[in-house]
Write a protein that holds these residues in place. Structure first.
Motif, PDB file in Angstrom:
ATOM      1  N   GLN A 219       0.964  -1.205   0.010  1.00  0.00           N
ATOM      2  CA  GLN A 219       0.052   0.037  -0.156  1.00  0.00           C
ATOM      3  C   GLN A 219       0.819   1.374  -0.016  1.00  0.00           C
ATOM      4  O   GLN A 219       0.317   2.417  -0.584  1.00  0.00           O
ATOM      5  CB  GLN A 219      -0.788  -0.055   1.193  1.00  0.00           C
ATOM      6  CG  GLN A 219      -1.966  -1.160   0.943  1.00  0.00           C
ATOM      7  CD  GLN A 219      -2.961  -1.034   2.281  1.00  0.00           C
ATOM      8  OE1 GLN A 219      -2.600  -1.034   3.444  1.00  0.00           O
ATOM      9  NE2 GLN A 219      -4.152  -0.971   1.929  1.00  0.00           N
ATOM     10  N   LYS A 220       2.065   1.035   0.617  1.00  0.00           N
ATOM     11  CA  LYS A 220       2.880   2.176   0.599  1.00  0.00           C
ATOM     12  C   LYS A 220       3.684   2.574  -0.498  1.00  0.00           C
ATOM     13  O   LYS A 220       3.594   3.582  -1.124  1.00  0.00           O
ATOM     14  CB  LYS A 220       4.123   2.061   1.648  1.00  0.00           C
ATOM     15  CG  LYS A 220       4.956   3.116   1.896  1.00  0.00           C
ATOM     16  CD  LYS A 220       5.979   2.881   3.127  1.00  0.00           C
ATOM     17  CE  LYS A 220       6.760   4.194   2.903  1.00  0.00           C
ATOM     18  NZ  LYS A 220       7.979   3.812   4.195  1.00  0.00           N
ATOM     19  N   GLU A 221       4.188   1.490  -1.239  1.00  0.00           N
ATOM     20  CA  GLU A 221       4.979   1.390  -2.589  1.00  0.00           C
ATOM     21  C   GLU A 221       3.993   1.410  -3.790  1.00  0.00           C
ATOM     22  O   GLU A 221       4.371   1.913  -4.846  1.00  0.00           O
ATOM     23  CB  GLU A 221       5.957   0.399  -2.461  1.00  0.00           C
ATOM     24  CG  GLU A 221       6.971   0.496  -1.477  1.00  0.00           C
ATOM     25  CD  GLU A 221       8.321  -0.405  -1.669  1.00  0.00           C
ATOM     26  OE1 GLU A 221       8.626  -0.428  -2.864  1.00  0.00           O
ATOM     27  OE2 GLU A 221       8.733  -0.826  -0.904  1.00  0.00           O
ATOM     28  N   GLY A 222       3.031   0.811  -3.656  1.00  0.00           N
ATOM     29  CA  GLY A 222       2.312   0.656  -4.810  1.00  0.00           C
ATOM     30  C   GLY A 222       1.427   2.120  -5.336  1.00  0.00           C
ATOM     31  O   GLY A 222       1.278   2.985  -4.524  1.00  0.00           O
TER      32      GLY A 222
ATOM     33  N   SER B 259       3.020   2.951  -9.157  1.00  0.00           N
ATOM     34  CA  SER B 259       3.799   3.971  -8.063  1.00  0.00           C
ATOM     35  C   SER B 259       3.277   5.511  -8.385  1.00  0.00           C
ATOM     36  O   SER B 259       2.656   5.738  -9.469  1.00  0.00           O
ATOM     37  CB  SER B 259       5.213   3.683  -7.985  1.00  0.00           C
ATOM     38  OG  SER B 259       5.922   4.505  -9.034  1.00  0.00           O
ATOM     39  N   GLU B 260       3.580   6.301  -7.368  1.00  0.00           N
ATOM     40  CA  GLU B 260       3.691   7.774  -7.849  1.00  0.00           C
ATOM     41  C   GLU B 260       4.230   8.132  -8.874  1.00  0.00           C
ATOM     42  O   GLU B 260       3.918   9.119  -9.727  1.00  0.00           O
ATOM     43  CB  GLU B 260       3.941   8.632  -6.547  1.00  0.00           C
ATOM     44  CG  GLU B 260       3.215   8.565  -5.223  1.00  0.00           C
ATOM     45  CD  GLU B 260       1.686   9.116  -5.582  1.00  0.00           C
ATOM     46  OE1 GLU B 260       1.474  10.192  -6.524  1.00  0.00           O
ATOM     47  OE2 GLU B 260       0.854   8.352  -5.069  1.00  0.00           O
ATOM     48  N   ASP B 261       5.405   7.613  -9.492  1.00  0.00           N
ATOM     49  CA  ASP B 261       5.874   7.894 -10.603  1.00  0.00           C
ATOM     50  C   ASP B 261       6.107   7.054 -11.808  1.00  0.00           C
ATOM     51  O   ASP B 261       6.607   7.472 -12.798  1.00  0.00           O
ATOM     52  CB  ASP B 261       7.655   7.944 -10.210  1.00  0.00           C
ATOM     53  CG  ASP B 261       7.778   8.678  -8.978  1.00  0.00           C
ATOM     54  OD1 ASP B 261       7.140  10.013  -8.948  1.00  0.00           O
ATOM     55  OD2 ASP B 261       8.632   8.324  -7.888  1.00  0.00           O
TER      56      ASP B 261
ATOM     57  N   GLN C  24       5.010  -2.186  -9.318  1.00  0.00           N
ATOM     58  CA  GLN C  24       6.128  -2.636 -10.066  1.00  0.00           C
ATOM     59  C   GLN C  24       6.502  -3.961  -9.758  1.00  0.00           C
ATOM     60  O   GLN C  24       6.648  -4.319  -8.485  1.00  0.00           O
ATOM     61  CB  GLN C  24       7.286  -1.705  -9.839  1.00  0.00           C
ATOM     62  CG  GLN C  24       7.096  -0.353 -10.243  1.00  0.00           C
ATOM     63  CD  GLN C  24       8.220   0.633  -9.972  1.00  0.00           C
ATOM     64  OE1 GLN C  24       9.281   0.665 -10.487  1.00  0.00           O
ATOM     65  NE2 GLN C  24       8.114   1.649  -8.920  1.00  0.00           N
ATOM     66  N   ARG C  25       6.448  -4.770 -10.785  1.00  0.00           N
ATOM     67  CA  ARG C  25       6.415  -6.225 -10.427  1.00  0.00           C
ATOM     68  C   ARG C  25       8.053  -6.484  -9.602  1.00  0.00           C
ATOM     69  O   ARG C  25       7.858  -7.505  -8.944  1.00  0.00           O
ATOM     70  CB  ARG C  25       6.484  -7.206 -11.687  1.00  0.00           C
ATOM     71  CG  ARG C  25       6.514  -8.630 -11.549  1.00  0.00           C
ATOM     72  CD  ARG C  25       4.954  -9.031 -11.453  1.00  0.00           C
ATOM     73  NE  ARG C  25       4.905 -10.297 -11.050  1.00  0.00           N
ATOM     74  CZ  ARG C  25       4.073 -11.367 -11.641  1.00  0.00           C
ATOM     75  NH1 ARG C  25       3.621 -10.822 -12.687  1.00  0.00           N
ATOM     76  NH2 ARG C  25       3.961 -12.550 -11.174  1.00  0.00           N
ATOM     77  N   PRO C  26       9.180  -6.030 -10.127  1.00  0.00           N
ATOM     78  CA  PRO C  26      10.385  -6.205  -9.397  1.00  0.00           C
ATOM     79  C   PRO C  26      10.315  -5.935  -7.891  1.00  0.00           C
ATOM     80  O   PRO C  26      10.894  -6.355  -6.954  1.00  0.00           O
ATOM     81  CB  PRO C  26      11.460  -5.297 -10.207  1.00  0.00           C
ATOM     82  CG  PRO C  26      10.852  -5.322 -11.629  1.00  0.00           C
ATOM     83  CD  PRO C  26       9.237  -5.278 -11.525  1.00  0.00           C
ATOM     84  N   ARG C  27       9.642  -4.952  -7.487  1.00  0.00           N
ATOM     85  CA  ARG C  27       9.285  -4.464  -6.048  1.00  0.00           C
ATOM     86  C   ARG C  27       8.472  -5.593  -5.438  1.00  0.00           C
ATOM     87  O   ARG C  27       8.706  -5.708  -4.196  1.00  0.00           O
ATOM     88  CB  ARG C  27       8.843  -2.881  -5.978  1.00  0.00           C
ATOM     89  CG  ARG C  27       9.518  -1.882  -6.416  1.00  0.00           C
ATOM     90  CD  ARG C  27      10.741  -1.847  -5.372  1.00  0.00           C
ATOM     91  NE  ARG C  27      10.308  -1.684  -4.213  1.00  0.00           N
ATOM     92  CZ  ARG C  27      11.035  -2.510  -3.050  1.00  0.00           C
ATOM     93  NH1 ARG C  27      12.294  -3.210  -3.398  1.00  0.00           N
ATOM     94  NH2 ARG C  27      10.805  -2.259  -1.698  1.00  0.00           N
TER      95      ARG C  27
END
Length: 382
Positions: free
Chosen positions: A69-72, A216-218, A108-111
């Motif tokens: 939830q934080k990174e996606g 992500s945000e970016d 991001q799949r790698p994350r």
């Protein structure tokens, strides 16, 4: 050596389902060895992934939901666009994980892979990279496994989580293999245009589907679906050029995404496959999970969710066994198959049908009805 006090499981494959199952079993106090054929465990293939609510429901149990939830990116629904970028329809998605979870999170799949790796390592599982199983020798109480490094170990249970081309599946004599559906997909990460806050898709134009999902945000995960081509005839060094050329004619956010598609190394091209092992997913004390047992086109974005649900159901059934050497594992693994097969078949068939309608040019297909019926079932616990 396995014993009744410390049951041991070998998991073959360190992808989504294998990592999730490892974390769940370790939490239950089960000894787990995980072997991964690749020496670079962190090099997850793929650019982005859509994690729908029922996938998030499992990832919460695995322990990585907060980080996701934080990174996606929690997408604000889905929109269907005309090729020029005009919005034709927009709607909120079905919350398959329940009302307390987002309808979906783009990642991001790698994350995602890294978060699952971190959870596996924190669990204390024994991980060996660059290692494959080469032989199984079973008896009524366990499995002796030989590995490519010449070592052998004995386990109460072996789980094949080694993907679509599963060597485990073939080694235990399961003969069903994946079949192409006739579609191919180009995928790549790109910077997120500021206006993109939801999944957006165009049906028609040069491709069957031209879409993107914030991860992500970016970043976004951009994809183009076309008739399957001979992959051997496509020069990988031209992948970015091919994807840019296919995206010509699509407006809106594509005008910002297209110029960023310059690095062929991050562009991925694969076919859509249908795969479902209808018969038992186990032979003795060796069982399949995830893509080794089933796979479908990403038209419903449910592939990872089905693999994660496999891990959760199998872990639930295995937790609490007192004596693994004498446990009725055949019955337990049969129950696992019985619980999973109808739900997985529903998703595989619906995902293939959505693609077939596009291949056949069917304009009056009941796409909303099929999606709603499928998602209604998936809201129920697996």
């Amino acid at each position: 050596m396995a014993d009744s006090r410390t049951p041991s499981v070998l998991i073959i494959g360190g992808g989504t389902s294998g990592n999730a199952l490892t974390a769940l079993l370790r939490r239950a106090g089960i000894a787990v060895d995980l072997v991964e054929a690749s020496a670079d465990w962190k090099a997850a293939a793929g650019s982005g992934i859509t994690l729908q609510g029922n996938a998030l429901r499992v990832l919460r149990e695995v322990g990585v939901l907060d980080a996701i939830q934080k990174e996606g990116y929690k997408a604000e629904g889905v929109a269907i666009l005309a090729p020029d970028g005009t919005v034709l329809a927009a709607h909120e998605e079905f919350r398959t994980g329940g009302d307390d979870l987002p309808s979906h999170i783009g990642m991001q799949r790698p994350r995602l892979q890294q978060l699952l790796i971190d959870e596996v390592l924190a669990s204390g599982a024994d991980v060996r990279l660059g290692t494959r199983a080469t032989a199984f020798d079973q008896d009524g109480e366990g499995v002796d496994v030989t590995f490519t490094d010449g070592t052998s170990r004995r386990y109460d249970l072996v789980v094949g989580a080694d993907g679509l081309g599963s060597a485990t599946r073939r080694m235990i004599g399961v003969t069903e293999e994946p079949r192409p559906t006739g579609m191919g997909i180009w995928r790549a990460p790109a910077p997120r245009p500021a206006a993109v806050r939801r999944t957006e898709m165009v049906y028609g134009g040069r491709c069957f589907i031209a879409g993107y999902c914030p991860t992500s945000e970016d970043t976004v995960y951009a994809y183009l679906v076309e008739p399957a081509r001979d992959r051997a005839a496509i020069d990988p060094s031209a992948y970015a050029d091919e994807m840019r050329a296919l995206s010509e004619g699509y407006g809106g956010a594509w005008d910002e995404i297209r110029p960023a598609l310059t690095d062929p190394a991050v562009v991925n091209y694969t076919w859509f496959d249908r795969h479902l092992v209808e018969g038992p997913w186990h032979r003795g004390r060796v069982v399949l999970v995830g893509d080794a047992a089933h796979c479908c086109p990403p038209t419903l974005a449910q592939g990872a969710a089905m693999s994660l649900e496999d891990a959760l159901v199998l872990a639930d059934l295995l937790t609490g066994l007192d004596d693994w050497a004498s446990a009725p594992l055949d019955r337990i693994l049969t129950d696992y198959h019985a619980r999973r097969l109808p739900r997985v078949r529903l998703v595989v068939d619906a995902s293939v049908q959505l693609g077939q309608w596009l291949l056949d040019g069917v304009r009056d297909a009941d796409v909303p009805g099929l999606i709603h019926r499928t998602m209604t079932v998936l809201k129920e616990l697996p």
